[in-house]
Design a protein around this motif. Structure first.
Motif, PDB file in Angstrom:
ATOM      1  N   PRO A 107       0.785  -1.420   0.085  1.00 37.47           N
ATOM      2  CA  PRO A 107      -0.171  -0.173  -0.028  1.00 37.47           C
ATOM      3  C   PRO A 107       0.784   1.195   0.038  1.00 37.47           C
ATOM      4  N   ILE A 108       2.097   1.399   0.505  1.00 36.04           N
ATOM      5  CA  ILE A 108       2.859   2.531   0.435  1.00 36.04           C
ATOM      6  C   ILE A 108       3.914   2.526  -0.531  1.00 36.04           C
ATOM      7  N   SER A 109       3.978   1.763  -1.760  1.00 37.06           N
ATOM      8  CA  SER A 109       4.723   1.387  -2.791  1.00 37.06           C
ATOM      9  C   SER A 109       4.092   2.494  -4.081  1.00 37.06           C
ATOM     10  N   GLN A 110       5.066   2.384  -4.955  1.00 38.76           N
ATOM     11  CA  GLN A 110       4.629   3.234  -6.089  1.00 38.76           C
ATOM     12  C   GLN A 110       4.899   2.372  -7.276  1.00 38.76           C
ATOM     13  N   VAL A 121      10.731   4.062 -25.896  1.00 40.19           N
ATOM     14  CA  VAL A 121      10.004   3.715 -24.798  1.00 40.19           C
ATOM     15  C   VAL A 121       9.126   5.047 -24.232  1.00 40.19           C
ATOM     16  N   SER A 122       7.923   4.725 -24.383  1.00 44.72           N
ATOM     17  CA  SER A 122       7.359   6.101 -23.961  1.00 44.72           C
ATOM     18  C   SER A 122       6.518   5.827 -22.547  1.00 44.72           C
ATOM     19  N   LYS A 123       6.471   6.806 -21.868  1.00 47.06           N
ATOM     20  CA  LYS A 123       5.896   7.025 -20.547  1.00 47.06           C
ATOM     21  C   LYS A 123       4.366   7.258 -20.370  1.00 47.06           C
ATOM     22  N   VAL A 124       3.632   6.236 -19.777  1.00 48.32           N
ATOM     23  CA  VAL A 124       2.083   6.166 -19.800  1.00 48.32           C
ATOM     24  C   VAL A 124       1.786   7.044 -18.570  1.00 48.32           C
ATOM     25  N   VAL A 125       2.305   6.589 -17.320  1.00 50.13           N
ATOM     26  CA  VAL A 125       1.882   6.883 -16.157  1.00 50.13           C
ATOM     27  C   VAL A 125       3.243   7.115 -15.388  1.00 50.13           C
ATOM     28  N   GLU A 126       3.688   8.344 -14.802  1.00 49.03           N
ATOM     29  CA  GLU A 126       4.792   8.412 -14.033  1.00 49.03           C
ATOM     30  C   GLU A 126       4.539   7.469 -12.716  1.00 49.03           C
ATOM     31  N   MET A 127       5.641   7.356 -11.763  1.00 45.00           N
ATOM     32  CA  MET A 127       5.680   7.012 -10.584  1.00 45.00           C
ATOM     33  C   MET A 127       4.741   7.657  -9.578  1.00 45.00           C
ATOM     34  N   CYS A 128       3.541   6.704  -9.130  1.00 48.48           N
ATOM     35  CA  CYS A 128       2.649   7.183  -8.246  1.00 48.48           C
ATOM     36  C   CYS A 128       2.188   5.984  -7.528  1.00 48.48           C
ATOM     37  N   SER A 129       1.353   6.316  -6.807  1.00 50.81           N
ATOM     38  CA  SER A 129       0.579   5.328  -5.796  1.00 50.81           C
ATOM     39  C   SER A 129      -0.898   5.304  -6.024  1.00 50.81           C
ATOM     40  N   ASN A 130      -1.352   5.930  -7.071  1.00 50.35           N
ATOM     41  CA  ASN A 130      -2.909   6.026  -7.338  1.00 50.35           C
ATOM     42  C   ASN A 130      -3.372   4.954  -8.327  1.00 50.35           C
ATOM     43  N   ALA A 131      -3.768   3.937  -7.703  1.00 51.33           N
ATOM     44  CA  ALA A 131      -4.341   2.680  -8.530  1.00 51.33           C
ATOM     45  C   ALA A 131      -5.189   2.968  -9.535  1.00 51.33           C
TER      46      ALA A 131
END
Length: 382
Positions: A107-110, A121-131
Motif C-alpha cells: 500500500p505504500i509503494s509506487q 519507450v514511452s511513459k504512460v504514467v509516472e511513478m505514483c501510488s494512485n491505482a
C-alpha cells in the motif's frame, strides 16, 4: 555396421513406451473409494495444488516499500491472437487486476507504466501510488494505441535506469517486463546495460508470452529477478499475482528512518488539490506544507513528505514478520476447524499452528497466510 534394432527397443525396461515418460499420468493418481466415488481423490489433488502456493514461499523478511517500473511490450509481436482477443489487449486487461493486487500487498509503494514499441519507450504514467489513475491509463492505451515496430531491451533498461537510479536506497527498485517479442533491436551493447542495471541494484523480472529467450532469461538471472513463460491467460494472471508479492529484502537495502505524515480527512472551504488541480471542499492536508490531496497514499509534490494512513502502514507490517507455515496433520474424529468451525472430514488434511497448536482447514490456512497474515489462535492467547 550398426546393430539391428530389436522389436522392443522402443520400450523402457521398467514401464511402457519411452514417449510416455515425458507425461504425467494423472489418471493413475485418481483412485476410487470403497463406494466407487472419486470425489475424495480429486479434492486431495486440488488441495495439494493450493498448498503448493504456500510451500513455494520462503519465510523471509520482505520489503515494505517498492518502486516498480511496469514495461508492456507494444511491438508488432503483441498482435498475435494466441491470447484472446490478442496478446496486447489480454495483457492490459490482466494488468488492471495486477494493479489492484499490487497495491493491496504494497500500500505504500509506487508504480509507473511504460510502453516499448518501435525501438523506443514511452511513459504512460509516472511513478505514483494512485491505482485508479493507473487503471484509467491502461484503459486509454487499450482504446487508442496500436502495436507496431520492434522491441528494444537496451533502450527500455536505459529508461528504467533513469527513473530508478535516483530513488532512495531503503526501497526496492524493480522492473517487470511483459514481453511478446522473441527478439530485440538495440543500438549498442545490451550486455553493458544489463551490467549497469545489476550494479544499480535494480531487480528485473520477465514474463514472456511466446517462448523462452536466452537474453531475457539472462537479464532476469543477472539482476536477481524471475523469468517465466505464460501458457495461457489464466497462467499469465497467476504469474502477475506472484510478482505482486514483494521480494525478499536484500542485504543491499539500507535501514533508514523515513519521515511520514498521517493526515486526516478535513472538510472546509473550497481549495485546489495538487493531485488533480481541481477545487474541492474536502481532502487530506500535508502536515508539513499544507498541500491538499484527494486520496492517500501519496508523496507530497511540494515538500516530498510521504503521506499515508495508519491502516496502510499496518497492512505492510506483516511483510517484516511473516506468518510461519502451518504443519500438516491428520484430523481427529469429529474435529472442527478453529477458524470457520466447519467439520473436517476424515480424508482431508488439517494444518496446525506451531505456536498455539490451533488446527485449521485448508481454506482457512490459505486465507490466514495470503490475506489475514496472523493466526487467530495466537491472537486469542495474547
Amino acid at each position: 555396421m550398426a546393430a539391428p534394432m530389436n522389436g522392443d527397443d522402443h520400450l523402457d525396461d521398467d514401464a511402457g513406451y519411452r514417449w510416455e515418460g515425458g507425461y504425467e499420468k494423472t489418471w493413475e493418481a485418481i483412485q476410487e473409494d470403497r463406494e466407487g466415488h472419486i470425489d475424495a481423490s480429486i479434492e486431495s489433488m486440488v488441495a495439494k495444488a493450493k498448498r503448493s502456493r504456500l510451500l513455494k514461499r520462503k519465510n523471509v523478511r520482505l520489503g515494505m516499500m517498492r518502486h516498480l517500473c511496469l514495461i508492456v511490450d507494444a511491438s508488432k509481436a503483441m498482435t498475435d491472437e494466441d491470447l484472446k482477443p490478442n496478446r496486447f489487449l489480454c495483457t492490459l486487461r490482466l494488468l488492471e487486476q495486477f494493479i489492484d493486487e499490487y497495491f493491496d500487498q504494497n500500500p505504500i509503494s509506487q508504480m509507473g507504466v511504460f510502453l516499448s514499441q518501435s525501438k523506443r519507450v514511452s511513459k504512460v504514467v509516472e511513478m505514483c501510488s494512485n491505482a485508479r489513475k493507473l487503471r484509467a491509463a491502461l484503459r486509454t492505451v487499450a482504446e487508442q494505441r496500436t502495436c507496431e515496430g520492434e522491441l528494444s531491451i537496451q533502450n527500455t533498461l536505459e529508461v528504467c535506469l533513469t527513473h530508478l537510479v535516483s530513488l532512495p536506497a531503503h526501497s526496492s527498485r524493480e522492473v517487470l517486463l511483459v514481453l511478446g517479442s522473441l527478439s530485440t533491436c538495440d543500438p549498442g551493447d545490451v550486455n553493458r546495460t544489463i551490467r549497469a542495471t545489476k550494479e544499480a541494484g535494480i531487480r528485473c523480472s520477465v514474463i514472456a508470452l511466446a517462448a523462452e529467450t536466452r537474453l531475457f532469461r539472462y537479464l532476469a538471472e543477472q539482476t536477481g529477478g524471475n523469468f517465466d513463460v505464460a501458457l495461457d491467460d489464466s497462467h499469465l494472471n497467476e504469474l502477475l499475482r506472484r510478482n505482486a508479492c514483494p521480494p525478499a529484502s536484500g542485504s543491499g537495502l539500507e535501514s533508514a528512518l523515513l519521515r511520514m505524515g498521517f493526515p486526516r480527512l478535513e472538510r472546509g472551504e473550497l481549495a485546489l488539490c495538487l493531485c488533480h488541480l481541481k477545487p474541492s471542499t474536502s481532502g487530506y492536508f500535508c502536515p508539513q506544507c499544507r498541500g491538499k490531496y484527494c486520496e492517500l497514499p501519496v508523496e507530497c509534490r511540494l515538500c516530498g513528505l510521504t503521506l499515508a494512513a495508519a491502516t496502510h502502514l499496518a497492512r505492510c507490517f506483516h511483510h517484516l514478520f511473516p506468518l510461519d507455515a502451518f504443519a500438516e496433520d491428520t484430523p481427529r474424529a469429529d474435529e472442527l476447524c478453529f477458524g470457520c468451525k466447519v467439520p473436517i472430514r476424515s480424508h482431508q488434511k488439517v494444518y496446525r499452528c506451531s505456536t498455539c497448536s490451533s488446527r485449521f482447514c485448508l481454506d482457512c490456512d490459505l486465507f490466514l497466510h495470503e490475506h489475514l497474515h496472523t493466526c487467530p489462535g495466537c491472537a486469542a492467547v495474547t
